[in-house]
Design a protein around this motif. Structure first.
Motif, PDB file in Angstrom:
ATOM      1  N   ARG A   1     -21.048  -6.245  -1.883  1.00  0.00           N
ATOM      2  CA  ARG A   1     -21.434  -4.926  -1.373  1.00  0.00           C
ATOM      3  C   ARG A   1     -20.880  -4.667   0.029  1.00  0.00           C
ATOM      4  O   ARG A   1     -20.582  -3.524   0.387  1.00  0.00           O
ATOM      5  CB  ARG A   1     -22.960  -4.798  -1.369  1.00  0.00           C
ATOM      6  CG  ARG A   1     -23.466  -3.488  -0.753  1.00  0.00           C
ATOM      7  CD  ARG A   1     -24.968  -3.364  -0.833  1.00  0.00           C
ATOM      8  NE  ARG A   1     -25.451  -2.243  -0.040  1.00  0.00           N
ATOM      9  CZ  ARG A   1     -25.454  -0.977  -0.452  1.00  0.00           C
ATOM     10  NH1 ARG A   1     -24.994  -0.684  -1.659  1.00  0.00           N
ATOM     11  NH2 ARG A   1     -25.905  -0.007   0.322  1.00  0.00           N
TER      12      ARG A   1
ATOM     13  N   TYR B   1     -21.662  -7.396 -11.736  1.00  0.00           N
ATOM     14  CA  TYR B   1     -21.089  -7.090 -10.426  1.00  0.00           C
ATOM     15  C   TYR B   1     -19.800  -7.856 -10.125  1.00  0.00           C
ATOM     16  O   TYR B   1     -19.270  -7.747  -9.027  1.00  0.00           O
ATOM     17  CB  TYR B   1     -22.110  -7.400  -9.324  1.00  0.00           C
ATOM     18  CG  TYR B   1     -23.415  -6.668  -9.487  1.00  0.00           C
ATOM     19  CD1 TYR B   1     -23.457  -5.279  -9.459  1.00  0.00           C
ATOM     20  CD2 TYR B   1     -24.604  -7.354  -9.692  1.00  0.00           C
ATOM     21  CE1 TYR B   1     -24.656  -4.598  -9.618  1.00  0.00           C
ATOM     22  CE2 TYR B   1     -25.812  -6.685  -9.846  1.00  0.00           C
ATOM     23  CZ  TYR B   1     -25.832  -5.308  -9.811  1.00  0.00           C
ATOM     24  OH  TYR B   1     -27.016  -4.636  -9.977  1.00  0.00           O
TER      25      TYR B   1
ATOM     26  N   VAL C   1     -28.030  -7.317   0.470  1.00  0.00           N
ATOM     27  CA  VAL C   1     -28.586  -7.004  -0.847  1.00  0.00           C
ATOM     28  C   VAL C   1     -29.846  -7.830  -1.042  1.00  0.00           C
ATOM     29  O   VAL C   1     -29.842  -9.053  -0.824  1.00  0.00           O
ATOM     30  CB  VAL C   1     -27.573  -7.307  -1.976  1.00  0.00           C
ATOM     31  CG1 VAL C   1     -28.222  -7.082  -3.341  1.00  0.00           C
ATOM     32  CG2 VAL C   1     -26.337  -6.432  -1.829  1.00  0.00           C
TER      33      VAL C   1
ATOM     34  N   ASP D   1     -20.600   0.519  -2.765  1.00  0.00           N
ATOM     35  CA  ASP D   1     -21.845   1.143  -3.216  1.00  0.00           C
ATOM     36  C   ASP D   1     -22.151   0.886  -4.684  1.00  0.00           C
ATOM     37  O   ASP D   1     -23.264   1.167  -5.139  1.00  0.00           O
ATOM     38  CB  ASP D   1     -21.782   2.654  -2.979  1.00  0.00           C
ATOM     39  CG  ASP D   1     -21.816   2.998  -1.494  1.00  0.00           C
ATOM     40  OD1 ASP D   1     -22.253   2.131  -0.712  1.00  0.00           O
ATOM     41  OD2 ASP D   1     -21.394   4.117  -1.123  1.00  0.00           O
TER      42      ASP D   1
END
Length: 710
Positions: free
Chosen positions: A341, A309, A345, A315
């Protein structure tokens, strides 16, 4: 091997606050990056009795020569800085997951006027919607083929699209109703974009809306006795359901989650990731890493999250991330994911139900991936080790040559003479350290003289770097090369050996100041291999002798009989044809030859494409392209006035006058003639800006674009 006590900082000098620390080796190269809630406590763990340290940690601290740290405000900042530095410095002792393949994605280019659906690999681009990754490209094409019945979005390339627009005839997909044919105006750009948005919504998991809408339309068509339309809608519904069946339903419809599992042993670890969107498995990928540091499962998960990430946002980071073990501490990682994000999360371990069962499936995939990797890697590691040992034995080296550099000369009948330098470490390519040279010390064809020049230039830079960092200097401190050049570290009067870079500029720009980044020519090889026989080997050895370097071995590999030549010997060293050492030398030599000839061909092609604008001093590629775009061709530019040229953004009066003079002095290209009729063809003059459309020097070799010209 360094003694950690020689560079251990005093405990009172280390702050008791969050931060990131870096260990460096004797060459100032960063070899390990870590973060800590308390720098003082974490660093103290590294400087205890060596017998109490994990073997890998002991190797790291004895390889290092210094340690430094940076204080940050929070643990989240430490996590972000650690990821940035690992990506930037590529430290050898950090956990770095590597893909065993480049996974394909289904991409929709929403950044274009007419969005296109296609298969994409590599780095993600801004404005493009991605779905996947998929295990195979054919799986994407099968899915797209089914969905084009319902969402006939453009799939053709830019060239096909422009050709269809020019001729007014769509491609085959347009005729069979698998493309809405925006190229010929069957659908407007706005309607086509709406169609692409619906395609993306369906791929994102919002499938129920479209199925219900199509079923309603089918029933209405049947009631109105439009049976052909109803039959087509029925087939469309079947196509959508078939596409959905390709992704198994594993969780509730509204579930968006990534499941990460780890399988590990003492030496290696494998990670598997399942991407679940809308309750269906939309993608799968796997990574493998060497455990070069003593890490827990939670730490492996943290590194995987950083790599997964670190470049994502929105998204692309799911609402829920399920893992086999939580990082310690978990709060900074969860806060970091939430920041990526832009919404909350959940990072947790599944305890029961369908999610735990699916996690078990992911874990089994990780175990199988590790077993398969070990099967492949065992023979590979053994082979490489044996190859290096055979080379050391054949050449009489004290130890295996862990870093090998190979040089090759390439030219076309004496023109565009260039050279290449490729690097192998531990028997593996280090493409980021490849280098290219232009031979400018003389004109004409002379491979031996060219080899002498290249070796001299490369190791002058090495000595200059050693002198710059204080690793080596002579007694006076002013003439490091002993050639009477004074303080000029390159010994060429302030000009680089290629005639383009001045000595001080090379040291300031190319050899960065103690930042740990890979520097040009900073690290010496244990073995120099040249493509050639006895003359080339003698030239390379002579270049090293002239520079006073006596701790680097030299050999050459002649193509005719694959003989290995060493300096000062009348007879070659003959390795058996089945020798792994000979095979490695052949790979190194062939890679150097390929890299050199690629560069030479590119230079020749660019020279052939040279145009009159190339001779205008101070006119760069951006302004050349702007001129051609504004006027359409060099022919129209040649007939333009100075005032008209000034209308181009970025072109001033003086530059416009220079352009006008240069074009007036350049002879226009001869007109094209139809050989059948003798008629002169009055087509517009082509773009002759030198072919500089942004094409990289290593065109067609994308994984070598970091090779630098010197």
């Amino acid at each position: 091997m360094a003694d950690p006590s020689s560079y251990r900082p005093r405990p009172g000098d280390v702050p008791d606050s969050p931060g990131v620390y870096r260990f460096r080796d004797e060459h100032r190269r960063v070899i390990y990056v870590g973060k800590a809630k308390s720098l003082r406590q974490r660093l103290a763990n590294y400087f205890q009795d060596l017998a109490n340290l994990h073997p890998r940690t002991r190797t790291m601290v004895t390889t290092a020569a210094s340690v430094e740290w940076t204080v940050v405000s929070t643990e989240v900042e430490a996590l972000q800085l650690e990821y940035s530095w690992i990506k930037e410095y590529d430290p050898r002792f950090n956990v770095k997951y590597r893909d065993d393949k480049s996974y394909p994605y289904l991409a929709v280019t929403m950044n274009e006027q007419f969005p296109r659906v296609q298969v994409m690999r590599g780095h993600k681009k801004k404005g493009v919607r991605y779905f996947g990754p998929y295990a195979h490209a054919w799986a994407i094409r099968d899915t797209v083929d089914l969905l084009l019945r319902v969402f006939p979005v453009r799939t053709c390339s830019a060239g096909v699209f422009k050709n269809a627009a020019r001729t007014g005839r769509p491609c085959l997909l347009g005729y069979i109703d698998k493309c809405s044919a925006p190229c010929v105006g069957r659908i407007t750009a706005e309607d086509h974009r709406e169609l692409a948005e619906e395609f993306c919504d369906f791929m994102a998991g919002r499938t129920g809306t479209y199925l219900r809408r199509l079923e309603k339309q089918m029933m209405e068509a049947a009631e109105e006795m439009e049976y052909e339309r109803a039959a087509r809608l029925r087939d469309d519904i079947g196509a959508l359901k078939k596409a959905m069946e390709k992704n198994a339903v594993v969780l509730a419809d509204a579930t968006d989650a990534d499941l990460i599992a780890v399988a590990e042993d003492e030496l290696e670890a494998a990670v598997q990731i399942f991407h679940v969107r809308g309750g269906r498995v939309r993608g799968q990928r796997g990574w493998v890493t060497d455990k070069v540091e003593d890490v827990t499962t939670g730490a492996l998960v943290e590194h995987a999250l950083q790599q997964l990430y670190g470049e994502e946002s929105g998204d692309a980071v799911p609402k829920e991330v399920l893992v086999p073990a939580l990082p310690e501490p978990v709060e900074p990682v969860q806060e970091w994911l939430t920041g990526r994000r832009g919404a909350n999360v959940s990072l947790r371990i599944p305890q029961r139900g369908d999610k735990k069962a699916l996690m078990e499936t992911v874990r089994r995939n990780a175990q199988q991936s590790l077993a398969l990797h070990k099967t492949k890697r065992a023979s590979d590691l053994t082979t490489r080790s044996r190859a290096l040992e055979e080379i050391a034995e054949a050449l009489g080296l004290d130890s295996a040559p862990l870093r090998i550099e190979c040089y090759d000369i390439s030219h076309l009948q004496g023109d565009d003479v260039v050279a290449s330098m490729v690097v192998f470490e531990d028997g593996l390519q280090r493409k980021g350290e490849y280098r290219r040279f232009q031979i400018k010390g003389f004109a004409g064809q002379d491979d031996v003289r060219s080899m002498h020049e290249v070796i001299s230039r490369r190791f002058r830079r090495y000595l200059a770097e050693k002198e710059r960092t204080g690793e080596w200097a002579d007694a006076t401190g002013t003439d490091p090369l002993g050639d009477g050049t004074g303080t000029d570290p390159l010994g060429d009067g302030g000009t680089g050996a290629d005639g383009t870079l001045a000595g001080p500029e090379v040291i300031t720009d190319s050899l960065k100041d103690d930042d740990g980044r890979p520097r040009k020519f900073a690290y010496p090889p244990q073995l120099v291999v040249v493509d050639g026989g006895q003359p080339q080997v003698a030239a390379a050895q002579r270049a090293l002798d002239e520079l006073g370097i006596d701790d680097i071995a030299v050999c050459g590999l002649a193509k005719r009989l694959e003989e290995v030549w060493v300096p000062g010997e009348d007879d070659p060293v003959v390795l058996p044809r089945t020798s792994e050492g000979l095979y490695l030398l052949q790979r190194v030599r062939d890679e150097a030859h390929r890299f050199a000839i690629t560069y030479q061909r590119t230079k020749r092609a660019k020279r052939f494409r040279a145009g009159p604008l190339d001779d205008v001093p101070g006119l760069g590629e951006t302004r050349k392209q702007a001129l051609i775009k504004h006027f359409g061709s060099v022919k129209k530019l040649r007939s333009a006035t100075i005032e008209q040229i000034q209308e181009v953004p970025g072109i001033g009066r003086k530059t416009a006058e220079t352009i006008a003079v240069a074009l007036a002095q350049a002879a226009p290209a001869a007109p094209a003639v139809n050989t059948a009729t003798g008629e002169i063809i009055e087509d517009e003059e082509p773009d002759t800006t030198g072919g500089s459309s942004g094409e990289p020097v290593t065109a067609g070799v994308p994984d070598e674009r970091r090779g630098q010209e010197t």
